[in-house]
Design an enzyme around this catalytic site. Structure first.
Site, PDB file in Angstrom:
ATOM      1  N   LYS A  92       8.192  11.497  -1.812  1.00 51.10           N
ATOM      2  CA  LYS A  92       6.721  10.781  -1.283  1.00 51.10           C
ATOM      3  C   LYS A  92       6.846  10.756   0.332  1.00 51.10           C
ATOM      4  O   LYS A  92       7.751  10.231   0.623  1.00 51.10           O
ATOM      5  CB  LYS A  92       6.784   9.379  -1.810  1.00 51.10           C
ATOM      6  CG  LYS A  92       5.977   8.999  -2.787  1.00 51.10           C
ATOM      7  CD  LYS A  92       5.857   7.548  -3.071  1.00 51.10           C
ATOM      8  CE  LYS A  92       4.594   7.200  -3.737  1.00 51.10           C
ATOM      9  NZ  LYS A  92       4.514   5.682  -3.888  1.00 51.10           N
TER      10      LYS A  92
HETATM   11  O1  G3P Z   1       0.377   3.772  -6.229  1.00 51.34           O
HETATM   12  C1  G3P Z   1       0.319   3.135  -5.196  1.00 51.34           C
HETATM   13  C2  G3P Z   1       0.663   1.691  -5.489  1.00 51.34           C
HETATM   14  O2  G3P Z   1       2.201   1.284  -5.428  1.00 51.34           O
HETATM   15  C3  G3P Z   1       0.178   0.785  -4.281  1.00 51.34           C
HETATM   16  O3  G3P Z   1      -0.747  -0.197  -5.210  1.00 51.34           O
HETATM   17  O4  G3P Z   1      -1.823  -2.062  -5.524  1.00 51.34           O
HETATM   18  O5  G3P Z   1      -0.484  -2.241  -3.736  1.00 51.34           O
HETATM   19  O6  G3P Z   1      -2.401  -0.998  -3.576  1.00 51.34           O
HETATM   20  P1  G3P Z   1      -1.400  -1.301  -4.549  1.00 51.34           P
END
Ligand code: G3P
Length: 301
Positions: A92
């Protein structure tokens, strides 16, 4: 559509794999820290990640922590070398590793993507918030781009003055069709009273009312993914789109309708996807109607 699970929790990964629907895993340093902390020193972080890679049926995305291209390349190669003997790994890389915009790092993500991809290492471009960023990542040779749908929804709601925890919850669906119609209504009301196109175009009232409901023409996370797919299809890019930062099952449905290549879904959202009130009610009714004669059909002679 492939489904990745967006977690570093081994038990969640194993369970979802046992349901037969998981094609890969995405992690980030925060998710891994949380999972390893829960094990209170019983396993090293390196061994823990190896376990994840072993149980995953497809690529496991692991994130670098450097921000300069040379650091990210070195770390990406190291992660690949360490963990790819145990399964498939994708590195990543943030699309733009600059933190406050005044650094000279804006293009280091692209440089790292280009380099790692040319070494045959899969790259998952993370923190993608615009179609333009996705286009650049694809040009640089990324295997995947991850548009953060939920965070774009958060951003649009914040622009409209809505507060998380008060006006909406993290898992709430953003009704982008309603937003679009509301915006059209504001514009058409303004048009009804305007005497010239110029007047509407210059009206600050119209702009402030209508423009806060989108991010430079993006109306939601789903809209962001729609536009990225449109660009990639127009040029036959091989780069696959991973709908990320997914918050609810309706978002997953809309991503699937778009034909997105992959959605990376948190465990709690995966669990919601299987539920419906009428399904449970139907089950209860069937179970109530099982008469002894029917039960006998299943008895071994
Ligand atoms: O897929 C990316 C993720 O880990 C972030 O998600 O819900 O923190 O925006 P969130």
């Amino acid at each position: 559509m492939k489904i990745f699970i967006d977690t570093a929790e081994l038990e969640e990964i194993k369970q979802a794999v046992s349901w037969g629907i998981v094609d890969g895993v995405t992690t980030n340093p925060s998710l891994i820290k949380k999972a390893v902390d829960r094990r209170k020193g019983k396993i090293s972080m390196e061994d823990y990640i190896k376990e994840i890679v072993k149980v995953s049926p497809g690529p496991v995305s692991l994130e670098v922590i450097g921000r300069r291209a040379d650091e990210m390349i070195k770390q990406g190669m190291l992660l690949h070398e360490k963990f790819s003997p145990f399964g498939e790994v994708a590195i990543k890389i943030p699309i733009n590793p600059s933190v406050n915009g005044d650094e000279n790092l804006d293009f280091d993500g692209l440089k790292a993507i280009r380099h790692l991809s040319s070494e045959g290492i899969s790259v998952n471009t993370t923190l993608v918030m615009t179609p333009e960023q996705a286009l650049l990542a694809a040009k640089a040779g990324a295997t995947y781009v991850s548009p953060f749908a939920g965070r774009i929804d958060d951003y649009i709601r914040a622009n409209m003055g809505m507060k998380i925890g008060k006006d909406f919850q993290k898992g709430d669906y953003l009704d982008h069709e309603l937003l679009r119609s509301a915006r059209n209504k504001v514009l058409s009301d303004a048009m009804a009273s305007a005497t010239s196109i110029r007047e509407i175009y210059k009206s600050s009232l119209v702009h402030s009312a209508a423009d806060r409901s989108h991010d430079n023409g993006i109306y939601s996370g789903v809209d962001l993914v729609t536009r990225i797919l449109r660009i990639f299809r127009a040029y036959n890019f091989k780069t696959e789109v991973i709908a990320a930062s997914i918050r609810n099952s309706r978002q997953v449905r809309e991503m699937a309708e778009l034909g997105v290549h992959i959605a990376t879904v948190p465990f709690n959202v995966l669990k919601d996807m299987i539920k419906h009130y009428k399904t449970s009610e139907g089950m209860r009714r069937f179970m109530d109607d099982v008469v002894p004669q029917y039960r006998e059909l299943f008895m071994e002679k």
